[in-house]
Design an enzyme around this catalytic site. Structure first.
Site, PDB file in Angstrom:
ATOM      1  N   ARG A  30      33.776  38.252  38.819  1.00 10.76           N
ATOM      2  CA  ARG A  30      32.633  39.043  38.387  1.00 10.76           C
ATOM      3  C   ARG A  30      31.832  38.278  37.346  1.00 10.76           C
ATOM      4  O   ARG A  30      32.400  37.662  36.450  1.00 10.76           O
ATOM      5  CB  ARG A  30      33.096  40.359  37.768  1.00 10.76           C
ATOM      6  CG  ARG A  30      33.257  41.493  38.759  1.00 10.76           C
ATOM      7  CD  ARG A  30      33.642  42.772  38.055  1.00 10.76           C
ATOM      8  NE  ARG A  30      34.944  42.676  37.418  1.00 10.76           N
ATOM      9  CZ  ARG A  30      35.149  42.519  36.126  1.00 10.76           C
ATOM     10  NH1 ARG A  30      34.122  42.471  35.300  1.00 10.76           N
ATOM     11  NH2 ARG A  30      36.360  42.433  35.646  1.00 10.76           N
TER      12      ARG A  30
ATOM     13  N   TYR B  40      31.001  37.635  45.910  1.00 11.69           N
ATOM     14  CA  TYR B  40      32.381  37.832  45.482  1.00 11.69           C
ATOM     15  C   TYR B  40      32.671  39.199  44.881  1.00 11.69           C
ATOM     16  O   TYR B  40      31.922  39.682  44.022  1.00 11.69           O
ATOM     17  CB  TYR B  40      32.768  36.767  44.445  1.00 11.69           C
ATOM     18  CG  TYR B  40      34.270  36.621  44.355  1.00 11.69           C
ATOM     19  CD1 TYR B  40      34.960  35.870  45.310  1.00 11.69           C
ATOM     20  CD2 TYR B  40      34.996  37.270  43.382  1.00 11.69           C
ATOM     21  CE1 TYR B  40      36.332  35.759  45.270  1.00 11.69           C
ATOM     22  CE2 TYR B  40      36.377  37.170  43.337  1.00 11.69           C
ATOM     23  CZ  TYR B  40      37.035  36.418  44.282  1.00 11.69           C
ATOM     24  OH  TYR B  40      38.400  36.320  44.253  1.00 11.69           O
TER      25      TYR B  40
ATOM     26  N   GLY C 103      33.625  42.287  42.810  1.00 15.26           N
ATOM     27  CA  GLY C 103      32.847  43.341  42.173  1.00 15.26           C
ATOM     28  C   GLY C 103      31.353  43.078  42.135  1.00 15.26           C
ATOM     29  O   GLY C 103      30.566  44.009  41.962  1.00 15.26           O
TER      30      GLY C 103
ATOM     31  N   LYS D 286      33.097  48.453  41.606  1.00 14.39           N
ATOM     32  CA  LYS D 286      32.783  48.606  40.189  1.00 14.39           C
ATOM     33  C   LYS D 286      31.365  49.150  39.990  1.00 14.39           C
ATOM     34  O   LYS D 286      31.115  49.915  39.069  1.00 14.39           O
ATOM     35  CB  LYS D 286      32.922  47.270  39.470  1.00 14.39           C
ATOM     36  CG  LYS D 286      34.247  46.567  39.715  1.00 14.39           C
ATOM     37  CD  LYS D 286      35.427  47.326  39.180  1.00 14.39           C
ATOM     38  CE  LYS D 286      36.661  46.427  39.288  1.00 14.39           C
ATOM     39  NZ  LYS D 286      37.866  46.994  38.771  1.00 14.39           N
TER      40      LYS D 286
ATOM     41  N   HIS E 181      38.518  53.392  35.011  1.00 14.42           N
ATOM     42  CA  HIS E 181      39.144  52.165  35.521  1.00 14.42           C
ATOM     43  C   HIS E 181      40.660  52.339  35.406  1.00 14.42           C
ATOM     44  O   HIS E 181      41.292  51.737  34.537  1.00 14.42           O
ATOM     45  CB  HIS E 181      38.643  50.997  34.656  1.00 14.42           C
ATOM     46  CG  HIS E 181      38.967  49.652  35.206  1.00 14.42           C
ATOM     47  ND1 HIS E 181      39.073  48.524  34.412  1.00 14.42           N
ATOM     48  CD2 HIS E 181      39.197  49.223  36.472  1.00 14.42           C
ATOM     49  CE1 HIS E 181      39.347  47.482  35.163  1.00 14.42           C
ATOM     50  NE2 HIS E 181      39.423  47.868  36.407  1.00 14.42           N
TER      51      HIS E 181
ATOM     52  N   SER F  97      41.060  44.375  33.892  1.00 15.40           N
ATOM     53  CA  SER F  97      41.286  43.651  35.139  1.00 15.40           C
ATOM     54  C   SER F  97      42.368  42.596  34.938  1.00 15.40           C
ATOM     55  O   SER F  97      42.375  41.898  33.924  1.00 15.40           O
ATOM     56  CB  SER F  97      40.000  42.947  35.576  1.00 15.40           C
ATOM     57  OG  SER F  97      38.976  43.891  35.771  1.00 15.40           O
TER      58      SER F  97
ATOM     59  N   CYS G 196      45.596  42.879  34.447  1.00 18.69           N
ATOM     60  CA  CYS G 196      46.635  43.152  33.444  1.00 18.69           C
ATOM     61  C   CYS G 196      47.778  43.975  34.031  1.00 18.69           C
ATOM     62  O   CYS G 196      48.532  44.607  33.295  1.00 18.69           O
ATOM     63  CB  CYS G 196      46.054  43.875  32.240  1.00 18.69           C
ATOM     64  SG  CYS G 196      45.054  42.825  31.182  1.00 18.69           S
TER      65      CYS G 196
ATOM     66  N   ASP H  14      43.193  51.031  40.928  1.00 17.42           N
ATOM     67  CA  ASP H  14      42.071  50.490  40.151  1.00 17.42           C
ATOM     68  C   ASP H  14      41.121  51.551  39.586  1.00 17.42           C
ATOM     69  O   ASP H  14      40.632  51.387  38.479  1.00 17.42           O
ATOM     70  CB  ASP H  14      41.268  49.518  41.037  1.00 17.42           C
ATOM     71  CG  ASP H  14      40.348  48.606  40.228  1.00 17.42           C
ATOM     72  OD1 ASP H  14      40.733  48.187  39.121  1.00 17.42           O
ATOM     73  OD2 ASP H  14      39.230  48.321  40.704  1.00 17.42           O
TER      74      ASP H  14
ATOM     75  N   SER I  89      42.098  34.493  42.667  1.00 16.02           N
ATOM     76  CA  SER I  89      42.114  34.674  44.122  1.00 16.02           C
ATOM     77  C   SER I  89      42.679  36.060  44.429  1.00 16.02           C
ATOM     78  O   SER I  89      43.471  36.608  43.662  1.00 16.02           O
ATOM     79  CB  SER I  89      42.940  33.579  44.793  1.00 16.02           C
ATOM     80  OG  SER I  89      44.232  33.505  44.233  1.00 16.02           O
ATOM     81  N   ARG I  90      42.267  36.610  45.551  1.00 18.56           N
ATOM     82  CA  ARG I  90      42.522  38.029  45.819  1.00 18.56           C
ATOM     83  C   ARG I  90      42.906  38.262  47.266  1.00 18.56           C
ATOM     84  O   ARG I  90      42.698  37.410  48.124  1.00 18.56           O
ATOM     85  CB  ARG I  90      41.236  38.823  45.540  1.00 18.56           C
ATOM     86  CG  ARG I  90      40.706  38.668  44.121  1.00 18.56           C
ATOM     87  CD  ARG I  90      40.958  39.873  43.321  1.00 18.56           C
ATOM     88  NE  ARG I  90      40.648  39.720  41.906  1.00 18.56           N
ATOM     89  CZ  ARG I  90      40.698  40.728  41.046  1.00 18.56           C
ATOM     90  NH1 ARG I  90      41.037  41.918  41.440  1.00 18.56           N
ATOM     91  NH2 ARG I  90      40.447  40.529  39.773  1.00 18.56           N
TER      92      ARG I  90
END
Ligand code: SAT
Ligand code: MN
Length: 601
Positions: free
Chosen positions: A84, A212, A214, A221, A241, A263, A265, A290, A381-382
């Site tokens: 983001r 990418y 968000g 978001k 959130h 984010s 954590c 989330d 990376s997600r």
């Protein structure tokens, strides 16, 4: 359509029942961005497969091994487009004060003047996908409609996973004109021409120059939090959130908890926690990882729905040890972004189980070997994966009424200062705990990693209006009901002198959740300290953990000196809001200061 999905699946005609304002807006955007084609997404499997087939052809997606990783793909984003972009994210309210000191603000006039030329002709040679989506369970009074127009097939396919998309959404919309508009284009992907602009008064989002997360998946978001929080304040509910989990005790009773962490954590890991063998009979159900939309029910309790239908979670560090439920979730039907690729066509990232592969292709597509100076997978990376595939998905995931929340947790990543867990004295003090939350920054946003920033309720990047008003809203909401949840603060991340974590975390966090649950039921002991109620040693089950005495001491005590130093930083943060900050928060600050002085005496 015999013989499999068509080469190019185009539903060119919008459904007849739509309100004129929908088609008018789509036409207007198409005139501006000038796509070659307009594709109204119906959300079908065939359509998803056709989108994927197109992306495999043009290289947007790379195939993974069809047996080891069925129906899953790898996407590599532009190397400058990996997280983001908070510095390029704007709240465009008519009045600057309504965006507040923690948001970047741009006047709507300036935003339209700046972005219109960027959008003009941006979709030439491309397809504009019209993606209707529903946030929240179908049939829920709390579900909301949005439409994203995008020239990214990757975004359209991701939205099929992340939202209830297509026909189900249009059925919900019916002939209404109530929906959040989102216009998105990859533009030229240049950070110089990248903007993520929110117009909460117009229920509108304009995003250009990024593909990418968000920045581009606008329902997440941009809508569910930034525009959502604005709507929530107007209507008297909360868009947060937060993960949502159901904690089932050995007698089978399920208690629901919502938790806000910044984010990256550990929200996803906590939402999918698998109790260790020592915690017999306990189980965690995942409702969301989330975002939580929370409304008061007729019984005065706060009910939460997860507006999303999938997880867009951080890959590095995800393993059988840290999150076996997620490892099971992503076994199929998953889009991986910026992870590394093993020679056998399976994804890999740092922190996955087993040894690192002898060779791999890194997230940039370059050869990688253990010992290489760079990471194989990007730290942010997600994977994008359907929530329904999670073995622990809650039976209430689709419940239109949502689940009743008993406890709200705030937490951050703090190497020092914050003990393992403590409970607020009351709602107002809990709002103060949320408002003064601090956390070390992570790779989820571009910028420096590891510096402590104040991140109230983990919403600093996501609150769509002046945070002083947001705090006032929180204070008002709690005052509305005697049944409001109890509020707690947790920190899994305290480190010792050698930098290693003092608390084992992951599944063992269940021990902390059990204390929280027992507190909610009025059945656990605590000590009153200047910062809140801390568990007594006996009240927190530490059996079998073999923690050194010095660790237990640090985890369960209040460092008066460190907290006294925090006061100044909290004050500096509150000062930013001037007279708009609710007086109650200054009172809580004074009270904390007073209690710390007494504690030091
Ligand atoms: O990129 S996202 O905003 O969707 C993920 C995150 O930062 O939590
Ligand atoms: Mn998040």
């Amino acid at each position: 359509m015999a013989g499999g999905p068509p080469e190019c699946y185009l539903a060119l005609v919008p459904p007849a029942s739509l309100h004129n304002s929908v088609t008018d807006w789509v036409d207007e955007c198409a005139r501006l961005a000038q796509p070659d084609r307009v594709h109204w997404c119906d959300g079908s499997e065939e359509e998803y497969r056709a989108l994927v087939a197109g992306m495999l052809r043009d290289g947007t997606l790379l195939p993974l091994d069809p047996h080891k990783q069925p129906d899953s793909y790898l996407h590599r984003s532009h190397p400058s487009d990996v997280a983001r972009s908070e510095n390029l994210t704007f709240i465009c309210t008519d009045l600057k004060e309504d965006a507040g000191p923690t948001n970047n603000w741009m006047s709507p006039k300036e935003a339209f003047e700046k972005l219109t030329p960027l959008f003009r002709g941006a979709m030439k040679g491309r397809t504009m996908y019209v993606v209707p989506y529903l946030m929240g369970p179908a049939g829920s009074p709390y579900a909301r409609m949005g439409i994203e127009l995008t020239d990214s097939a990757y975004v359209a396919a991701s939205l099929k996973i992340m939202t209830r998309m297509g026909k189900v959404a249009l059925d919900h919309l019916g002939g209404s004109d109530q929906f959040v508009r989102g216009l998105h284009s990859l533009g030229d992907l240049s950070p110089e021409r990248r903007f993520v602009c929110h117009f909460p008064e117009r229920r509108l989002i304009w995003s250009i120059g990024s593909g990418y997360g968000g920045n581009a998946l606008l329902p997440k978001k941009c809508f569910a939090l930034r525009i959502g929080s604005w709507i929530a304040r107007q209507e008297g509910w909360l868009a947060e959130h937060m993960l949502i989990l159901g904690l089932q005790d050995p007698e089978g009773e399920v208690t629901y908890i919502a938790a806000a962490f910044p984010s990256s954590c550990g929200k996803t890991n906590l939402a999918m926690l698998v109790p260790p063998a020592s915690q017999k009979g306990w189980k965690v159900w995942t409702v969301g990882d989330d975002i939580a939309w929370m409304h008061f029910g007729k019984d005065g309790r706060l009910y939460a729905v997860n507006p999303e239908a999938g997880f867009f979670a951080v890959a590095p560090g995800t393993s059988e040890k840290t999150n076996p439920n997620m490892m099971a979730t992503i076994r199929k039907n998953t889009i991986f972004t910026n992870v590394a690729l093993r020679p056998d066509g399976t994804p890999w990232w740092e922190g996955m189980d087993g040894a690192a592969p002898a060779e791999a292709t890194d997230w940039l597509g370059k050869p990688w070997k253990p010992g290489s100076p760079t990471k194989a997978a990007h730290p942010n990376s997600r994977f994008t994966t359907p929530a329904r595939q999670c073995p622990a998905i809650s039976p209430s995931f689709d419940d239109p009424q949502g689940v009743p929340i008993s406890a709200i947790l705030f937490g951050g990543r703090r190497a020092r200062v914050a003990p393992l867990v403590f409970e607020a004295f009351d709602w107002r003090h809990g709002v103060f705990l949320g408002a003064t939350m601090g956390s070390e920054t992570t790779a989820a946003a571009t910028g420096q990693v590891g510096v402590v920033r104040r991140d109230p309720m983990a919403m600093i990047p996501f609150c769509g209006y002046n945070m002083a008003d947001y705090f006032a809203h929180w204070l008002r909401v709690g005052a509305r009901s005697d049944e409001a949840p109890s509020i707690f603060h947790v920190n899994w991340f305290q480190t010792g002198p050698d930098g290693s974590y003092l608390w084992p975390g992951f599944g063992e966090n269940l021990r902390v959740l059990r204390w929280i649950l027992a507190r909610c039921r009025g059945k656990a002991d605590a000590v009153r300290t200047p910062i809140g109620f801390l568990p007594t040693r006996e009240a927190l089950d530490l059996g079998g953990l073999n923690l050194p005495e010095s660790s237990v001491q640090r985890l369960l005590s209040v460092d008066i000196e460190a907290w006294t130093q925090e006061l100044a930083d909290m004050k500096a943060f509150f000062d930013k809001f001037g007279t708009r900050l609710p007086e109650e928060l200054w009172q809580e600050h004074d009270r904390l200061s007073h209690r710390l002085k007494l504690g030091a005496a």
